[in-house]
Design a protein around this motif. Structure first.
Motif, PDB file in Angstrom:
ATOM      1  N   ARG A 127      -6.475   1.876   4.882  1.00 12.49           N
ATOM      2  CA  ARG A 127      -5.504   1.877   3.788  1.00 12.49           C
ATOM      3  C   ARG A 127      -5.453   0.488   3.156  1.00 12.49           C
ATOM      4  NH1 ARG A 127      -4.817   5.534   1.525  1.00 12.49           N
ATOM      5  NH2 ARG A 127      -3.227   6.890   2.417  1.00 12.49           N
ATOM      6  N   GLY A 128      -5.674   0.430   1.864  1.00  9.25           N
ATOM      7  CA  GLY A 128      -5.657  -0.850   1.157  1.00  9.25           C
ATOM      8  C   GLY A 128      -7.040  -1.456   0.959  1.00  9.25           C
ATOM      9  N   GLN A 148      -8.258   6.294  -2.759  1.00  9.82           N
ATOM     10  CA  GLN A 148      -6.993   5.561  -2.817  1.00  9.82           C
ATOM     11  C   GLN A 148      -5.850   6.573  -2.994  1.00  9.82           C
ATOM     12  OE1 GLN A 148      -7.863   3.920  -7.191  1.00  9.82           O
ATOM     13  NE2 GLN A 148      -5.823   3.347  -6.537  1.00  9.82           N
ATOM     14  N   VAL A 168       0.851  -1.198   0.000  1.00 10.10           N
ATOM     15  CA  VAL A 168       0.000   0.000   0.000  1.00 10.10           C
ATOM     16  C   VAL A 168       0.884   1.245   0.000  1.00 10.10           C
ATOM     17  CG1 VAL A 168      -1.934  -1.105   1.194  1.00 10.10           C
ATOM     18  CG2 VAL A 168      -0.144   0.039   2.543  1.00 10.10           C
ATOM     19  N   LYS A 170      -5.947  -4.505  -1.233  1.00 11.93           N
ATOM     20  CA  LYS A 170      -6.251  -5.654  -0.367  1.00 11.93           C
ATOM     21  C   LYS A 170      -7.719  -6.060  -0.433  1.00 11.93           C
ATOM     22  CE  LYS A 170      -2.394  -4.769   2.750  1.00 11.93           C
ATOM     23  NZ  LYS A 170      -1.918  -4.139   3.992  1.00 11.93           N
TER      24      LYS A 170
END
Ligand code: ZN
Length: 458
Positions: free
Chosen positions: A122-123, A428, A95, A128
């Motif tokens: 995050r991700g 993102q 990330v 993810k």
């Protein structure tokens, strides 16, 4: 055992909370590939998080290292019968940096937090959450069916946000290991939050740096104006020779010249959707005669990224000695990138701007890619998603942005079918990155249906 049962098994991971728990554990691993102190986390993600899943699902695993990649590569393969089609999948477990100080109160980049039907962390969107959807769908099909009915190779990279160093070489040197009949992967955004999308490639990106260096030092504009050429004026005219007053790229060689009919037809179904917080669009800007979708996905844009001349914070009332600008071309397939700089040179020379130099760009260029809209696997995937959704997904010939997709289209010669489980407003690479649970729900169903169909072809 039926297709519906496989989809139900995938969706059950959502209702049971198992999917969320898996994703929360993955988000909690700070796999920031641009921060060296997190490089051990990159390896932990492969060894502790992914390897046990692939082992449980009967995949053989191989890890690769390539300098200067900050993390390893995992290739997990489940070969059921060499006579069956083989699907290559791709995801990345690294990330970008967390920047917790920029997130909204109560949110932490490395703690999955649910609010108003979306998961923050995050991700969650990049990447993810997206590969978690695909892994859960694979597991659901195997649980229901006992086998996939096709061969599957899953490549997981840990350095995508570092620029994917080593990936192209790794694939080129191990073509047999990565050989397949198609790529199916999930990254990047859908065209809109409620618009399931397939995209088949990416625009390329190429930087053009211009510079005018006249002399040393600044010279009083009253005493020297009219006697000394002004690099700022010359640079302004150079930009104006390349880009029209409403953003049109004026160098034909930098555009594809024409949009193929099938691309035009696909883009006719695409509408540009903005999310809350996005800027208002300027429909009067851009290449004339094109729709907004054609401007972003089917044509080239030449943009000024930075201009530097004099120092506006400390005015000198003087003729500046030099000026420079960084321009960026985003282009679809159909632009000969070797012809770009010579064409820019000719355009500048034709305008009498011989003193404007094109200096070598120091930043990386990305090639454009686009799989054939008529490819049989593209049609197969489209039909499968349509059956699951009860509506035909949006088929985007390519993303507006860039992806290292030519590794798959050119090196491995695969049709590339990207099924993104995210949307343009997902945050993102910025603050408050999030994934709507509705997209996870749709993604699990689409992917379980697609994997089922790949294993049950007539
Ligand atoms: Zn990213």
């Amino acid at each position: 055992m039926t297709r519906d049962a496989a989809i139900a098994a995938a969706l059950e991971t959502l209702t049971s909370g198992r999917f969320k728990a898996d994703l929360a554990r993955r988000v909690a691993m700070p796999t920031v590939s641009r921060e060296a102190e997190h490089w051990p986390d990159l390896q932990r993600y492969l060894d502790d998080e992914l390897a046990p899943i692939f082992a449980r699902l009967g995949f053989e695993q191989r890890q690769f290292r390539r300098d200067p990649a900050p993390g390893g590569f995992l290739l997990a393969s489940r070969i059921e019968d060499p006579a069956l089609p083989t699907v290559l999948m791709y995801g990345h477990g690294d990330v970008v940096t967390g920047v917790p100080e920029m997130w909204s109160p109560g949110l932490d980049p490395f703690v999955l937090t649910e609010r108003d039907g979306v998961w923050y962390g995050r991700g969650t969107a990049d990447n993810k959450g997206q590969h978690s959807v695909n892994l859960a769908a694979i597991e659901a099909v195997l649980a229901v069916n006992g086998r996939l009915g096709f061969n599957l190779k899953f490549l997981m990279e840990m350095g995508e946000e570092y620029g994917s160093p080593g990936l192209a070489d790794l694939v080129a040197e191990n073509r047999d290991a990565f050989a397949a009949d198609m790529l199916i992967a999930s990254d990047g955004p859908r065209i809109g939050r409620a618009q399931p999308t397939i995209f088949l490639g990416a625009r390329g990106g190429l930087n053009i740096h211009l510079e005018v260096v006249a002399r040393e030092g600044y010279h009083h504009s009253g005493n020297w104006g009219g006697l000394l050429a002004n690099p700022g004026v010359e640079l302004a005219h150079a930009i104006a020779a390349l880009i029209g007053p409403t953003g049109e790229c004026l160098v034909p060689e930098l555009t594809p010249g024409t949009i193929p009919d099938d691309v035009k037809a696909a883009l006719a179904r695409c509408t540009i959707e903005t999310s809350p917080g996005d800027p208002a669009l300027d429909p009067w800007w851009g290449a004339p005669g094109l729709t907004q979708a054609e401007r972003v996905y089917g044509w080239s844009t030449l943009e000024v990224m930075e201009i530097e001349v004099g120092n506006i914070a400390k005015p000198l009332y003087a003729i500046p000695p030099w000026a420079r600008a960084r321009l960026q071309l985003r282009h679809p397939v159909g632009v000969d990138t070797d012809a770009v700089l010579p064409a820019v040179r000719r355009k500048l020379d034709a305008a009498g701007l011989h003193r404007v130099k094109i200096v070598p760009a120091t930043d990386a260029a990305f090639p454009a890619s686009r799989s054939d809209l008529q490819d049989e696997w593209v049609r197969f995937a489209t039909d499968s998603l349509a059956q699951t959704l009860g509506q035909v997904p949006v088929i985007l010939p390519n993303l507006g942005g860039s992806l290292p997709n030519t590794i798959f289209t050119d090196t491995l010669r695969l049709p590339t079918i990207w099924v993104p489980h995210s949307y343009p407003g997902c945050g993102q690479h910025g603050a408050d990155e999030h994934l709507p649970v509705s997209i996870v729900h749709q993604g699990l169903a689409m992917m379980a249906g697609l994997f089922w169909d790949l294993g049950h072809r007539a």
